[in-house]
Design a protein around this motif. Sequence first.
Motif, mmCIF file in Angstrom:
data_model
loop_
_atom_site.group_PDB
_atom_site.id
_atom_site.type_symbol
_atom_site.label_atom_id
_atom_site.label_comp_id
_atom_site.label_asym_id
_atom_site.label_seq_id
_atom_site.Cartn_x
_atom_site.Cartn_y
_atom_site.Cartn_z
ATOM 1 N N SER A 20 -15.881 9.077 -51.319
ATOM 2 C CA SER A 20 -16.852 10.123 -51.560
ATOM 3 C C SER A 20 -18.278 9.378 -51.312
ATOM 4 N N SER A 21 -19.266 10.183 -51.192
ATOM 5 C CA SER A 21 -20.645 9.628 -50.872
ATOM 6 C C SER A 21 -21.173 8.886 -51.955
ATOM 7 N N ALA A 24 -21.503 1.275 -52.903
ATOM 8 C CA ALA A 24 -21.278 0.120 -52.018
ATOM 9 C C ALA A 24 -22.403 -0.144 -51.361
ATOM 10 N N VAL A 25 -23.368 0.485 -50.719
ATOM 11 C CA VAL A 25 -24.646 0.229 -50.230
ATOM 12 C C VAL A 25 -25.424 -0.574 -51.213
ATOM 13 N N GLN A 26 -25.775 0.075 -52.287
ATOM 14 C CA GLN A 26 -26.468 -0.476 -53.483
ATOM 15 C C GLN A 26 -26.014 -2.095 -53.836
ATOM 16 N N ALA A 27 -24.644 -2.082 -53.893
ATOM 17 C CA ALA A 27 -24.024 -3.341 -54.216
ATOM 18 C C ALA A 27 -24.384 -4.469 -53.304
#
Length: 89
Positions: free
Chosen positions: A62-63, A69-72
Amino acid sequence: MGAIQVKNVPTELHDRLRERARREGRNLSEYVLDVLERDLAVPSTREWLARLERDEPVSDISSEDVVRAVQAGRTERDERILGALCIGD
C-alpha cells in the motif's frame, strides 16, 4: 577499432568540450569517449519505459507501507549522520 566523425559541431560547443577535457586532464577524444560511455550506461527514456511495460505491476503493497518505509529509511540515515557528527549525545 571504429571511428566516429561528428560534423557541424557549433564552435561554442566544441570550445566547451575542449575546455572540459583540458580541465579533466584528457584530450578531446578521450573526453568525448567517456561522455558517450556514461550516456550509454544509463537507459534512454524509451528503454526505461519499455522495461516498465515488461515488469509485473506491484500490487501487494500500500502507499502507507511505502511512506512508512521511506520514513524509516530517513530516520536511519539521520541517526547515522548524527552519530558520525557526534551530535545528540
